[in-house]
Enzyme design. Sequence first.
Site, short mmCIF file in Angstrom:
data_model
loop_
_atom_site.label_atom_id
_atom_site.label_comp_id
_atom_site.label_asym_id
_atom_site.label_seq_id
_atom_site.Cartn_x
_atom_site.Cartn_y
_atom_site.Cartn_z
N LYS A 23 -19.14 23.21 6.30
CA LYS A 23 -19.32 21.89 6.90
C LYS A 23 -20.79 21.54 6.80
O LYS A 23 -21.64 22.14 7.47
CB LYS A 23 -18.87 21.89 8.35
CG LYS A 23 -18.95 20.52 8.99
CD LYS A 23 -18.22 20.49 10.32
CE LYS A 23 -18.12 19.09 10.87
NZ LYS A 23 -19.40 18.48 11.20
N SER A 37 -13.19 11.60 12.51
CA SER A 37 -14.02 12.78 12.75
C SER A 37 -13.13 14.02 12.82
O SER A 37 -11.94 13.92 12.56
CB SER A 37 -14.86 12.62 14.01
OG SER A 37 -14.18 11.89 14.96
N LYS A 69 -16.74 25.88 14.04
CA LYS A 69 -18.19 25.92 14.18
C LYS A 69 -18.72 27.35 14.18
O LYS A 69 -18.04 28.27 14.61
CB LYS A 69 -18.61 25.23 15.49
CG LYS A 69 -18.33 23.74 15.53
CD LYS A 69 -19.22 23.03 14.55
CE LYS A 69 -19.14 21.54 14.65
NZ LYS A 69 -20.08 20.92 15.52
N CYS A 86 -26.36 8.57 45.02
CA CYS A 86 -26.34 7.29 45.74
C CYS A 86 -26.19 7.50 47.24
O CYS A 86 -26.25 6.56 48.02
CB CYS A 86 -25.22 6.39 45.22
SG CYS A 86 -23.57 6.90 45.75
N ASP A 139 -45.03 -10.52 13.58
CA ASP A 139 -45.12 -11.06 14.93
C ASP A 139 -46.46 -11.74 15.18
O ASP A 139 -46.55 -12.73 15.89
CB ASP A 139 -44.88 -9.96 15.97
CG ASP A 139 -43.40 -9.61 16.06
OD1 ASP A 139 -42.59 -10.42 15.54
OD2 ASP A 139 -43.06 -8.57 16.62
N CYS A 142 -23.56 12.42 46.49
CA CYS A 142 -23.96 11.87 45.19
C CYS A 142 -25.41 11.40 45.30
O CYS A 142 -25.95 11.25 46.41
CB CYS A 142 -23.05 10.70 44.85
SG CYS A 142 -23.53 9.77 43.40
N GLU A 191 -20.85 14.06 1.79
CA GLU A 191 -21.88 14.27 2.80
C GLU A 191 -23.22 14.31 2.09
O GLU A 191 -23.42 15.08 1.16
CB GLU A 191 -21.59 15.60 3.52
CG GLU A 191 -22.39 15.81 4.77
CD GLU A 191 -21.81 15.11 6.01
OE1 GLU A 191 -20.79 14.39 5.88
OE2 GLU A 191 -22.40 15.29 7.08
S1 IVH Z 1 -13.47 16.65 5.82
C1 IVH Z 1 -11.96 13.75 9.19
N1 IVH Z 1 -15.18 18.28 4.79
O1 IVH Z 1 -18.00 16.22 9.08
C2 IVH Z 1 -12.14 13.63 7.82
N2 IVH Z 1 -15.99 16.76 6.41
O2 IVH Z 1 -16.99 15.85 11.83
C3 IVH Z 1 -12.19 14.91 7.10
N3 IVH Z 1 -18.37 16.95 6.85
O3 IVH Z 1 -17.36 12.80 8.96
C4 IVH Z 1 -13.55 15.37 6.95
N4 IVH Z 1 -18.78 18.58 5.45
O4 IVH Z 1 -19.10 13.70 7.40
C5 IVH Z 1 -15.01 17.29 5.67
N5 IVH Z 1 -16.55 19.83 3.77
C6 IVH Z 1 -16.39 18.83 4.62
C7 IVH Z 1 -17.46 18.30 5.38
C8 IVH Z 1 -17.21 17.26 6.27
C9 IVH Z 1 -19.31 17.76 6.34
C10 IVH Z 1 -18.61 15.90 7.87
C11 IVH Z 1 -18.04 14.58 7.47
C12 IVH Z 1 -17.18 14.13 8.62
C13 IVH Z 1 -17.63 15.02 9.71
C14 IVH Z 1 -16.52 15.24 10.68
#
Ligand code: IVH
Length: 677
Positions: free
Chosen positions: A119, A84, A309, A405, A39, A403, A177
């Site tokens: 996960k 997702s 979770k 507003c 810049d 609200c 992942e």
């Molecule tokens: S299976 C929907 N397996 O979680 C497609 N996902 O919230 C099936 N992730 O985008 C996903 N560990 O990036 C799967 N053992 C696992 C995972 C996993 C992490 C992530 C993945 C996905 C996200 C979904």
Amino acid sequence: MNEKQKIKKEHKNLINQIKKHNKHYFDKDNPIISDSQYDKLKRKLVDLEKKYSFLKSYGSVNEIVGTKPSNKFKKIKHLKPMLSLTNAFNKNDIEDFLKKINNFLNSKGKIVELFTEPKIDGISATLIYEKGILTKGLSRGDGVTGEDILENIKTISKIPKIIKDDNLPDLLEIRCEIFIGKSDFQKINKNFANPRNAAGGSLRQKDPKETAKIPLKYFAYGLGAVEPNKFFTQSNFLKKISEWGFSTNPMSKKVVGVQEIEKEHQKIDNLRSSLNYDIDGLVLKVNDFHLQQRLGNTSNAPRWAIAYKFSAEKAITKIMDISIQVGRTGAITPVAKVDPVTVGGVVVSNATLHNEDEIKRKDIRIGDFIQIQRAGDVIPQVVSVDISKRTNTSEKFSFPTNCLCGSPTKKEFSKSTKKEDAIRRCLKGYECKYIAREKLKHIVSKEAFNIEGLGKKVIDQFWDLKLIKEPSDIFNLNYKKILQLEGWGDLSINNLKNAISNSKNISLEKFIFSIGIRHIGQENAKILASFFISIEEFSKLYDNKLRKKLLKNLLELDGIGETQIDAIDNFFSNKINIKITKNLSSNLDIISYSIKSKNGKFSNKKIMFTGGFQNMSRSEAKSIAENNGGKVLGSLSKKLDYLIVGDSKPTKRKVDQAKELKIRIIFEKEWNKILNS
Ligand code: IVH
């Protein structure tokens, strides 16, 4: 050399330098100076040209910059969308998940085998192998289109670049992942809040050499596109790819039934803190790929998987104040401003209190000591109040009835649940500036216009500076003003311009979703787009008389009910909404809805179901019809092509009516025949 010549030479020199850096940035994706140094060069050139008018002939800066698309990475459409996962938080949610699967498959008590994996809390990516050679590596992006990050991915040593096997599919897509180990994160931590952000930052380096400096790891977890398919279950798929050299998580296993799932959830939760990578739950998947395929997806997530979770991390803090936030639908959410406290590595200073009833139920007051919890990226929540620590000056919280507003708020009566809503809402739309600002954030979000570089914080900033008041302003930004703001340079502005310009081509369904009609989410927006087909037809809703007629026709759409119809009517009864929608669409190129599988077995046919089937649930029948190009209607009319009649308790009146209207009736036996043909 005289003075004039000297100045000309300096000018030319500057231009050449800028051109060189453009090349490094735009073409090679590898700048060799920082944005601010760049810049400075440009500022120097502009100043020089301003000072000496004879220089103008050498061309203005704006001609040099920004002729190339400036997005850092090439965008590539995924072979199959990256979806997702739906979340489950307790045993009940898991029972629901299993019940839904059994209902959909109509499996009548036969237990479906699942596969569980940790996960991983990292960044998802997908790897494409053609004849065993790694040819593409993409980020998730918006799930439909990803970014080409192959060179960065290649720096991860454990990712096979070539797979050797006699029995290899020609095309193989591996979903994985990517993450940074906790201990590595401690060593490299510079400016990142957590390992996940660090992994994301590293993967998005323009220079793969920078990525290579950071020790990224990964676990492969899923199969994307494959041709020809040689896999039948998740467990065997993972076993095979692990033989081919992919890293797969060792804590994966087959499970059956709620009891086993609970046990595994407990076990992995207990191990969680001892692992060298972050996990935030288990992913449960139907093990059989054929069943996965039958179950299919909703618009965002597969029906065959769920993220279970782990319980969230908790901390104790004090409520300093309670304020309210206004959402894009006018929902008033109370927020506790708390004494900042670290929960799971992140400093928290706000916690949601959900709604008025929740505050009443828990008798939450300013000054209270509370326990809060934080799970994943969601806003921290209040778990409990420690009443014993309350002083005698403490007073019940009285919930504001207006609200921010100033207009009055109201709890609506829901026609579907026949109850008063727990949520209080501001009844205004764009006239409420707090709602208007949130609506803008919705419009630029990933699921809507997906404008990179125009996130929530930027919207707040532009809003405060009155650069954006309504959606169409996004397409007519005053870039000169933005250039003067801190944090903005020519490069970032150029990126923003490109992202905005790319977003102008938008599908009708995304457009409908974006304008933010209540009760019209992604799924309903798609149904509406399939009805209206083009923006010209959709805009007939703007006219009061035409709208009343059209809305009656909408009732026949499966999925659209009175609630949605009232919401659409409400939205377009408001002149400001119409003006804003028109202004917005005048800046866009809205792509008409195209029916996807036109040559399916039910292509362009309107279908209705009655009665239950032996081998499949109504939901599966519906999804099969839609995947074959059919349109499923919710009510009987002359327009219907087929009435499909299941053996179990069909409605006689419907069958009789269909006969009268000379609609073709297909009984269960014939339906099964058609599906198998
Ligand atoms: S299976 C929907 N397996 O979680 C497609 N996902 O919230 C099936 N992730 O985008 C996903 N560990 O990036 C799967 N053992 C696992 C995972 C996993 C992490 C992530 C993945 C996905 C996200 C979904």
